[in-house]
Design a protein around this motif. Structure first.
Motif, PDB file in Angstrom:
ATOM      1  N   THR A 170       6.598   7.857   2.408  1.00  0.00           N
ATOM      2  CA  THR A 170       7.901   7.261   2.138  1.00  0.00           C
ATOM      3  C   THR A 170       8.473   6.633   3.408  1.00  0.00           C
ATOM      4  O   THR A 170       9.045   5.532   3.367  1.00  0.00           O
ATOM      5  CB  THR A 170       8.871   8.316   1.565  1.00  0.00           C
ATOM      6  OG1 THR A 170       8.295   8.865   0.370  1.00  0.00           O
ATOM      7  CG2 THR A 170      10.235   7.723   1.264  1.00  0.00           C
ATOM      8  N   ALA A 171       8.285   7.299   4.539  1.00  0.00           N
ATOM      9  CA  ALA A 171       8.770   6.754   5.809  1.00  0.00           C
ATOM     10  C   ALA A 171       8.025   5.470   6.176  1.00  0.00           C
ATOM     11  O   ALA A 171       8.628   4.530   6.696  1.00  0.00           O
ATOM     12  CB  ALA A 171       8.624   7.802   6.911  1.00  0.00           C
ATOM     13  N   VAL A 172       6.714   5.407   5.911  1.00  0.00           N
ATOM     14  CA  VAL A 172       5.965   4.174   6.153  1.00  0.00           C
ATOM     15  C   VAL A 172       6.505   3.055   5.270  1.00  0.00           C
ATOM     16  O   VAL A 172       6.678   1.919   5.720  1.00  0.00           O
ATOM     17  CB  VAL A 172       4.447   4.382   5.918  1.00  0.00           C
ATOM     18  CG1 VAL A 172       3.697   3.061   5.959  1.00  0.00           C
ATOM     19  CG2 VAL A 172       3.865   5.341   6.953  1.00  0.00           C
TER      20      VAL A 172
ATOM     21  N   ALA B 146       2.745   9.888  -4.702  1.00  0.00           N
ATOM     22  CA  ALA B 146       3.355  11.099  -4.143  1.00  0.00           C
ATOM     23  C   ALA B 146       4.491  11.588  -5.041  1.00  0.00           C
ATOM     24  O   ALA B 146       4.676  12.798  -5.205  1.00  0.00           O
ATOM     25  CB  ALA B 146       3.859  10.837  -2.732  1.00  0.00           C
ATOM     26  N   GLY B 147       5.242  10.665  -5.613  1.00  0.00           N
ATOM     27  CA  GLY B 147       6.308  11.050  -6.540  1.00  0.00           C
ATOM     28  C   GLY B 147       5.760  11.767  -7.757  1.00  0.00           C
ATOM     29  O   GLY B 147       6.316  12.777  -8.212  1.00  0.00           O
ATOM     30  N   TYR B 148       4.645  11.247  -8.286  1.00  0.00           N
ATOM     31  CA  TYR B 148       3.995  11.893  -9.429  1.00  0.00           C
ATOM     32  C   TYR B 148       3.516  13.300  -9.058  1.00  0.00           C
ATOM     33  O   TYR B 148       3.736  14.266  -9.804  1.00  0.00           O
ATOM     34  CB  TYR B 148       2.826  11.038  -9.911  1.00  0.00           C
ATOM     35  CG  TYR B 148       1.939  11.717 -10.909  1.00  0.00           C
ATOM     36  CD1 TYR B 148       2.386  11.983 -12.198  1.00  0.00           C
ATOM     37  CD2 TYR B 148       0.654  12.111 -10.564  1.00  0.00           C
ATOM     38  CE1 TYR B 148       1.570  12.627 -13.124  1.00  0.00           C
ATOM     39  CE2 TYR B 148      -0.173  12.744 -11.480  1.00  0.00           C
ATOM     40  CZ  TYR B 148       0.291  13.008 -12.754  1.00  0.00           C
ATOM     41  OH  TYR B 148      -0.521  13.642 -13.651  1.00  0.00           O
TER      42      TYR B 148
ATOM     43  N   VAL C 132       4.334  18.023   0.633  1.00  0.00           N
ATOM     44  CA  VAL C 132       5.690  17.514   0.819  1.00  0.00           C
ATOM     45  C   VAL C 132       5.759  16.688   2.096  1.00  0.00           C
ATOM     46  O   VAL C 132       6.390  15.621   2.130  1.00  0.00           O
ATOM     47  CB  VAL C 132       6.714  18.671   0.824  1.00  0.00           C
ATOM     48  CG1 VAL C 132       8.100  18.186   1.202  1.00  0.00           C
ATOM     49  CG2 VAL C 132       6.735  19.365  -0.534  1.00  0.00           C
ATOM     50  N   VAL C 133       5.103  17.152   3.154  1.00  0.00           N
ATOM     51  CA  VAL C 133       5.055  16.388   4.410  1.00  0.00           C
ATOM     52  C   VAL C 133       4.384  15.037   4.172  1.00  0.00           C
ATOM     53  O   VAL C 133       4.884  13.997   4.628  1.00  0.00           O
ATOM     54  CB  VAL C 133       4.330  17.189   5.516  1.00  0.00           C
ATOM     55  CG1 VAL C 133       3.976  16.310   6.704  1.00  0.00           C
ATOM     56  CG2 VAL C 133       5.182  18.360   5.963  1.00  0.00           C
TER      57      VAL C 133
ATOM     58  N   LEU D  88       0.832  -1.212   0.000  1.00  0.00           N
ATOM     59  CA  LEU D  88       0.000   0.000   0.000  1.00  0.00           C
ATOM     60  C   LEU D  88       0.863   1.257   0.000  1.00  0.00           C
ATOM     61  O   LEU D  88       0.576   2.219  -0.731  1.00  0.00           O
ATOM     62  CB  LEU D  88      -0.924   0.005   1.215  1.00  0.00           C
ATOM     63  CG  LEU D  88      -2.074  -0.979   1.197  1.00  0.00           C
ATOM     64  CD1 LEU D  88      -2.798  -0.983   2.550  1.00  0.00           C
ATOM     65  CD2 LEU D  88      -3.054  -0.646   0.088  1.00  0.00           C
ATOM     66  N   SER D  89       1.911   1.260   0.821  1.00  0.00           N
ATOM     67  CA  SER D  89       2.748   2.455   0.874  1.00  0.00           C
ATOM     68  C   SER D  89       3.563   2.624  -0.410  1.00  0.00           C
ATOM     69  O   SER D  89       3.878   3.754  -0.795  1.00  0.00           O
ATOM     70  CB  SER D  89       3.656   2.437   2.105  1.00  0.00           C
ATOM     71  OG  SER D  89       4.517   1.333   2.092  1.00  0.00           O
ATOM     72  N   ALA D  90       3.884   1.541  -1.105  1.00  0.00           N
ATOM     73  CA  ALA D  90       4.573   1.653  -2.399  1.00  0.00           C
ATOM     74  C   ALA D  90       3.686   2.392  -3.400  1.00  0.00           C
ATOM     75  O   ALA D  90       4.171   3.247  -4.160  1.00  0.00           O
ATOM     76  CB  ALA D  90       4.954   0.273  -2.926  1.00  0.00           C
TER      77      ALA D  90
END
Length: 144
Positions: A125-127, A99-101, A118-119, A91-93
């Protein structure tokens, strides 16, 4: 199991940030607090919607999903299984790619930055990283 607790905490923070943006988007909040950023430029751009739905709603749902998977994974019957961690990574991937897009759009198309976006990108990404660490350190150590 620690990585699931970390993921739950990160997802909770992300949920509240995305909820804040969602509430602003539907008009329940008057001013969008952004400081020196260009949050309103980003949030009012045509890229702030996907299939007619505000992007912030996707973030709220995504972080809620990550939170629920993390919390389910902390339940005694799922603690020893690998499924919750694998679901967190999957899911986070998806969230990291999305988010990258969106970050690409902010940088090169809209040419404005929303600090809340950004946050959120950093949190998802941290997850993802936390989940990868959890998979890498599997199986968990047993204490006696």
């Amino acid at each position: 199991m620690t990585h699931r607790m970390v993921s739950a905490a990160l997802a909770l923070v992300g949920f509240f940030v995305a909820l804040y943006l969602s509430l602003w988007k539907i008009g329940w909040l008057g001013t969008l607090a952004c400081g020196a950023g260009s949050c309103e430029v980003v949030q009012t751009s045509r890229y702030a919607y996907l299939f007619g739905i505000p992007v912030a709603f996707y973030g709220t749902g995504g972080f809620l999903s990550l939170l629920l998977v993390s919390l389910v994974g902390l339940q005694p019957r799922f603690v020893t299984g690998r499924g919750a961690t694998a679901a967190l990574v999957a899911l986070s991937a998806i969230g990291v790619v999305f988010a990258g897009y969106l970050t690409y759009l902010e940088a090169f198309v809209i040419e404005a930055w929303c600090r809340w976006c950004v946050v959120c990108a950093g949190l998802v990404t941290a997850v993802f990283i936390s989940g990868l660490v959890g998979l890498r350190t599997w199986p968990p150590r047993r204490s006696f």
